[in-house]
Scaffold this motif. Structure first.
Motif: not given
Length: 113
Positions: A15-24, A27-33, A46-49
């Protein structure tokens, strides 16, 4: 007094992996583990754009059904650890912590059924 948090860590990570990009930012990207040492913990990368090549690592832990604690673990620029006390880094960190908390609020349906 809060109830004991019961959650399926894999479902929460997905759920985090799908939802977090909406808040960034675009160009930013995120991986959740999942944090393998803590069933209530998540690792967020989080990789900043942009051309600076900043990346941020956070440790997030659910204290209860509604409260998420977010801690900065590391900031790197092009693969090299940088000083987290720099004003730009502080601003970016605060922005990402806010994004993570906003995402956590949106995902309360998983932690507070």
């Amino acid at each position: 007094m809060s109830e004991e948090l019961q959650l399926d860590q894999n479902t929460l990570v997905n759920a985090w992996q799908q939802e977090l990009p909406v808040y960034l930012k675009p160009g930013d990207s995120a991986q959740v583990q999942a944090d393998l040492a803590d069933p209530k913990g998540l690792r967020v990368h989080i990789n900043a754009a942009g051309r600076q090549f900043y990346s941020f690592d956070f440790y997030c832990s659910y204290l209860d059904q509604r409260e998420l604690q977010v801690n900065l673990v590391d900031v790197e620029r092009d693969g090299v650890t940088v000083d987290e006390d720099h004003d730009v880094i502080q601003e970016m960190t605060a922005h990402y912590v806010r994004n993570i908390h906003e995402c956590g609020q949106a995902l309360q349906r998983y932690t507070n059924p």
